[in-house]
Scaffold this active site. Structure first.
Site, short mmCIF file in Angstrom:
data_model
loop_
_atom_site.label_atom_id
_atom_site.label_comp_id
_atom_site.label_asym_id
_atom_site.label_seq_id
_atom_site.Cartn_x
_atom_site.Cartn_y
_atom_site.Cartn_z
CG HIS A 164 52.22 42.58 95.97
ND1 HIS A 164 52.42 42.97 97.01
CD2 HIS A 164 51.05 43.12 95.57
CE1 HIS A 164 51.78 43.97 97.43
NE2 HIS A 164 50.90 44.24 96.58
CB CYS A 172 47.65 44.02 95.74
SG CYS A 172 47.61 44.51 94.02
#
Length: 392
Positions: A164, A172
């Protein structure tokens, strides 16, 4: 109608599960998935900003737009995310882009439970496109995969793992906003052309980077489980580096990865074998070495000439360094005999046997000095000299 044949099946071979992928795609007449993404503001803006430049990049690399085959791999310790592309199933992948992963939490090693703040390590694929992410745009990964479901916490293994935007993360893979919109355009365009399977392999390190490899070695020295896991990831890394094709990954019933046709393990970054020196130092028997003298020995040309000699010697001696050394202040003891000849060299502070021998051999080639004077006669005098090597 879009020609699109993609299979992803689990084939059981004894105690193994083999995940096989075969793909054949052609560019569709109507890019339905891209059209759907254009209903959202951020993807619409991303396509406007990035699509033309990406098409030009593909043309420059002799790649067809959109990508027929795409492979993404990320490296936690090295903070990189790579995008590889090829035109046909037979040809090798070409490196298209490298993005810097701009934040990292946790340590090296796989994710095993919810809330451990670990970025997963293993073999995944993109299974979600989020045009309204809290982190600008995001691409979801299929964590937990078949291996994770065996080895991770059975109740709360964790989830919601994405590539992202935004430089913040709790597990992440974040890259900058102007990079995620580029990656989003790349992957969405390929999906629209029929590429439903985009693998994403997450490695702890780049196994051909010495600093990273040595760091991983320290972490796994006393951790057998992490060592075994890292070895499997290294097998996959080495396979791709040699063939530029994605390896087939199998999973045992116990969740362990097995890389099909893995290459034989070859130790990386082995220390170079240092050469041996056959030089034998000149040793003279000297009956008297003066402690105090009326006049010290003098190098030909005086102090400035001696300083220039030592500077040049220091430059030459850099060639004798082992890989692990970049600078040192060597210290050498020697005698200027009463005839002015430098003899009986002894390294008091050096590097290793080879370096010390080369240093002695070079210093023995010094010209004759003006000897020390004691009671108006030349005498032998001991000298101790520091030689800066690799020091600016």
């Amino acid at each position: 109608m879009i020609k699109n044949i993609i299979s992803s099946t689990l084939v059981f071979i004894g105690s193994f599960q083999l995940q096989a992928q075969t793909s054949s795609i052609s560019v569709p007449s109507s890019a339905s998935f891209v059209s759907y993404q254009m209903n959202f503001q951020r993807p619409k803006e991303s396509f406007a900003r990035k699509e033309a430049n990406l098409k030009a990049l593909f043309a420059a690399k002799n790649l067809k737009w959109p990508a027929r085959y795409m492979y993404i791999r990320s490296f936690k310790y090295d903070s990189q995310l790579e995008v590889w592309v090829k035109n046909t199933v037979q040809e090798p992948y070409k490196l298209l882009k490298i993005y810097k992963v701009c934040a990292l939490v946790g340590t090296l090693g796989p994710k095993r439970f919810e809330g451990d703040y670990q970025v997963p390590e293993g073999f995944y694929h993109i299974n979600e496109f989020n045009p309204n992410s809290s982190y600008y745009l995001s691409l979801g990964l299929n964590y937990p995969n078949a291996s994770d479901r065996v080895l991770s916490d059975q109740v709360k293994p964790g989830g919601d793992i994405y590539i992202h935007g935004g430089c913040a993360t709790v597990g992440c893979i974040p890259i900058k906003d102007d990079q995620i919109d580029e990656l989003y355009v790349l992957t969405a365009s390929s999906k629209s052309a029929g590429l439903d399977f985009i693998p994403v392999h997450i490695f702890p390190i780049k196994y051909d980077v010495k600093k990273s490899y040595e760091y991983m070695g320290k972490l796994t020295k006393e951790n057998k489980e992490l060592k075994e896991f890292s070895d499997k990831m290294e097998d996959a890394y080495d396979y791709f580096e040699k063939y530029k094709q994605i390896p087939i990954v199998m999973i045992k019933d116990n969740g362990e990865y097995v890389i099909n046709n893995a290459l034989p393990k070859v130790p990386k970054f082995q220390p170079k074998v240092r050469p041996k020196s056959n030089h034998k130092p000149t040793i003279r028997k000297i009956d008297f070495v003066a402690d105090a003298v009326a006049k010290w020995p003098e190098f030909p040309g005086g102090g400035e000439a001696y300083a220039a000699y030592l500077k040049e010697l220091g430059k030459e001696m850099v060639k004798a360094f082992p890989d692990s050394v970049t600078r040192v202040y060597a210290q050498v003891e020697f005698i200027i005999d009463k005839d002015g000849v430098p003899v009986n060299f002894k390294v008091l502070k050096g590097v290793d046997e080879y370096f010390d021998a080369v240093l002695v051999e070079k210093m023995e080639q010094m010209p004759k000095w003006s000897p020390a004077i004691y009671h108006e006669k030349p005498v032998a005098k001991k000298m101790v000299q520091t030689v800066p090597v690799g020091v600016e």
